[in-house]
Design a protein around this motif. Structure first.
Motif, short mmCIF file in Angstrom:
data_model
loop_
_atom_site.label_atom_id
_atom_site.label_comp_id
_atom_site.label_asym_id
_atom_site.label_seq_id
_atom_site.Cartn_x
_atom_site.Cartn_y
_atom_site.Cartn_z
N CYS A 91 -28.44 34.42 -35.72
CA CYS A 91 -28.19 35.75 -35.15
C CYS A 91 -26.72 35.90 -34.81
O CYS A 91 -26.10 36.93 -35.12
CB CYS A 91 -29.03 35.96 -33.89
N ALA A 92 -26.16 34.89 -34.17
CA ALA A 92 -24.75 34.94 -33.79
C ALA A 92 -23.85 35.04 -35.02
O ALA A 92 -22.90 35.84 -35.04
CB ALA A 92 -24.39 33.72 -32.96
N GLN A 93 -24.15 34.27 -36.05
CA GLN A 93 -23.34 34.33 -37.28
C GLN A 93 -23.47 35.68 -37.96
O GLN A 93 -22.49 36.25 -38.45
CB GLN A 93 -23.76 33.21 -38.23
N PHE A 94 -24.67 36.21 -37.98
CA PHE A 94 -24.91 37.53 -38.56
C PHE A 94 -24.07 38.58 -37.84
O PHE A 94 -23.39 39.39 -38.47
CB PHE A 94 -26.41 37.86 -38.46
N LEU A 95 -24.07 38.54 -36.51
CA LEU A 95 -23.29 39.50 -35.73
C LEU A 95 -21.80 39.34 -35.97
O LEU A 95 -21.06 40.32 -36.06
CB LEU A 95 -23.62 39.37 -34.25
N GLU A 96 -21.33 38.11 -36.08
CA GLU A 96 -19.91 37.87 -36.35
C GLU A 96 -19.52 38.45 -37.72
O GLU A 96 -18.45 39.03 -37.87
CB GLU A 96 -19.58 36.38 -36.28
N LYS A 142 -27.83 37.12 -20.75
CA LYS A 142 -27.78 35.80 -20.12
C LYS A 142 -28.30 34.73 -21.08
O LYS A 142 -27.72 33.65 -21.19
CB LYS A 142 -28.64 35.78 -18.85
N LYS A 143 -29.36 35.03 -21.80
CA LYS A 143 -29.94 34.07 -22.73
C LYS A 143 -29.07 33.86 -23.97
O LYS A 143 -28.98 32.77 -24.50
CB LYS A 143 -31.33 34.52 -23.18
N PHE A 144 -28.45 34.94 -24.45
CA PHE A 144 -27.75 34.89 -25.74
C PHE A 144 -26.27 34.57 -25.63
O PHE A 144 -25.65 34.15 -26.60
CB PHE A 144 -27.95 36.22 -26.49
N ARG A 145 -25.68 34.78 -24.47
CA ARG A 145 -24.23 34.68 -24.29
C ARG A 145 -23.64 33.39 -24.86
O ARG A 145 -22.59 33.41 -25.48
CB ARG A 145 -23.90 34.81 -22.81
N LYS A 146 -24.29 32.26 -24.68
CA LYS A 146 -23.70 30.99 -25.12
C LYS A 146 -23.60 30.88 -26.64
O LYS A 146 -22.87 30.04 -27.15
CB LYS A 146 -24.47 29.81 -24.54
N TYR A 147 -24.29 31.73 -27.37
CA TYR A 147 -24.24 31.71 -28.83
C TYR A 147 -23.22 32.70 -29.40
O TYR A 147 -22.90 32.64 -30.57
CB TYR A 147 -25.62 32.04 -29.41
N ALA A 148 -22.75 33.60 -28.56
CA ALA A 148 -21.86 34.67 -29.01
C ALA A 148 -20.55 34.12 -29.54
O ALA A 148 -19.96 33.21 -28.96
CB ALA A 148 -21.59 35.65 -27.87
N GLY A 149 -20.12 34.71 -30.64
CA GLY A 149 -18.84 34.34 -31.24
C GLY A 149 -17.72 35.23 -30.74
O GLY A 149 -17.92 36.12 -29.90
N GLU A 150 -16.56 35.01 -31.29
CA GLU A 150 -15.34 35.72 -30.87
C GLU A 150 -15.47 37.24 -30.94
O GLU A 150 -15.11 37.95 -30.00
CB GLU A 150 -14.18 35.24 -31.74
N PHE A 151 -15.99 37.75 -32.06
CA PHE A 151 -16.07 39.20 -32.23
C PHE A 151 -17.07 39.83 -31.26
O PHE A 151 -16.82 40.88 -30.70
CB PHE A 151 -16.44 39.57 -33.67
N LEU A 152 -18.21 39.17 -31.07
CA LEU A 152 -19.21 39.71 -30.14
C LEU A 152 -18.69 39.64 -28.70
O LEU A 152 -18.88 40.59 -27.93
CB LEU A 152 -20.55 38.99 -30.27
N LEU A 176 -37.39 29.97 -22.60
CA LEU A 176 -36.25 29.08 -22.85
C LEU A 176 -36.74 27.67 -23.09
O LEU A 176 -37.78 27.28 -22.56
CB LEU A 176 -35.29 29.11 -21.66
N PRO A 177 -36.07 26.87 -23.85
CA PRO A 177 -34.82 27.17 -24.54
C PRO A 177 -35.08 28.00 -25.79
O PRO A 177 -36.15 27.94 -26.38
CB PRO A 177 -34.29 25.78 -24.91
N LEU A 178 -34.06 28.78 -26.16
CA LEU A 178 -34.16 29.59 -27.37
C LEU A 178 -34.21 28.70 -28.61
O LEU A 178 -33.70 27.58 -28.59
CB LEU A 178 -32.95 30.52 -27.49
N ASP A 179 -34.79 29.22 -29.65
CA ASP A 179 -34.79 28.54 -30.95
C ASP A 179 -33.33 28.48 -31.42
O ASP A 179 -32.74 29.51 -31.76
CB ASP A 179 -35.66 29.32 -31.93
N GLU A 180 -32.76 27.30 -31.40
CA GLU A 180 -31.33 27.12 -31.71
C GLU A 180 -30.97 27.64 -33.10
O GLU A 180 -29.94 28.28 -33.28
CB GLU A 180 -30.94 25.64 -31.60
N ASP A 181 -31.80 27.36 -34.08
CA ASP A 181 -31.51 27.79 -35.45
C ASP A 181 -31.44 29.30 -35.53
O ASP A 181 -30.48 29.86 -36.07
CB ASP A 181 -32.57 27.24 -36.42
N VAL A 182 -32.43 29.97 -35.00
CA VAL A 182 -32.47 31.44 -35.06
C VAL A 182 -31.32 32.02 -34.24
O VAL A 182 -30.65 32.97 -34.69
CB VAL A 182 -33.83 31.98 -34.59
N ALA A 183 -31.06 31.49 -33.06
CA ALA A 183 -29.98 31.99 -32.22
C ALA A 183 -28.62 31.87 -32.93
O ALA A 183 -27.81 32.80 -32.91
CB ALA A 183 -29.95 31.25 -30.89
N HIS A 184 -28.39 30.74 -33.58
CA HIS A 184 -27.13 30.55 -34.31
C HIS A 184 -27.04 31.49 -35.50
O HIS A 184 -25.96 32.05 -35.77
CB HIS A 184 -26.96 29.10 -34.76
#
Length: 127
Positions: A67-72, A102-112, A57-65
């Motif tokens: 990933c979250a957008q891809f999942l959404e 725990k690490k990814f939760r804060k990046y999760a969008g509505e659908f995830l 930690l901290p996660l790479d913000e760009d990659v995490a975002h």
């Protein structure tokens, strides 16, 4: 979508396509496209998500975002087969290892978040 969201994985995508072609030719079959499950598992989960979550930690913000957008985008497609693939290949990876969620939760969008809410009863961990 992988091609667009994760350009750094393009060589891996091309390598998988070439493997599929070589296999088809060696077995006398017509070449087919690499399946969504294979692409999701090998390119997204193994190539992007797992390394992201394994890093300190901290996660790479760009990659995490991304990933979250891809999942959404996947979950927002409205296609049951895509949602099932996300459940099997991605949500299970996030929830099956509580430290990942725990690490990814804060990046999760509505659908995830909705997906996790529906599936959390099958897992132990922080939700």
């Amino acid at each position: 979508m992988l091609w667009e969201f994760f350009p750094e994985q393009r060589l891996e995508i091309l390598a998988l396509e070439e493997e599929e072609r070589e296999y088809a030719l060696s077995s006398g079959c017509d070449p087919v496209e690499v399946g969504a499950y294979t692409l999701t598992s090998e390119v997204f989960v193994q190539g992007v998500l797992a390394p992201l979550l394994a890093a300190p930690l901290p996660l790479d913000e760009d990659v995490a975002h991304r990933c979250a957008q891809f999942l959404e985008h996947l979950l927002g497609s409205g296609r049951p087969s895509i949602r099932e693939m996300v459940n099997i290949r991605i949500t299970d990876h996030l929830l099956g290892y509580p430290e990942n969620w725990k690490k990814f939760r804060k990046y999760a969008g509505e659908f995830l978040l909705r997906e996790v809410g529906e599936r959390q009863r099958y897992y132990k961990g922080p939700f």
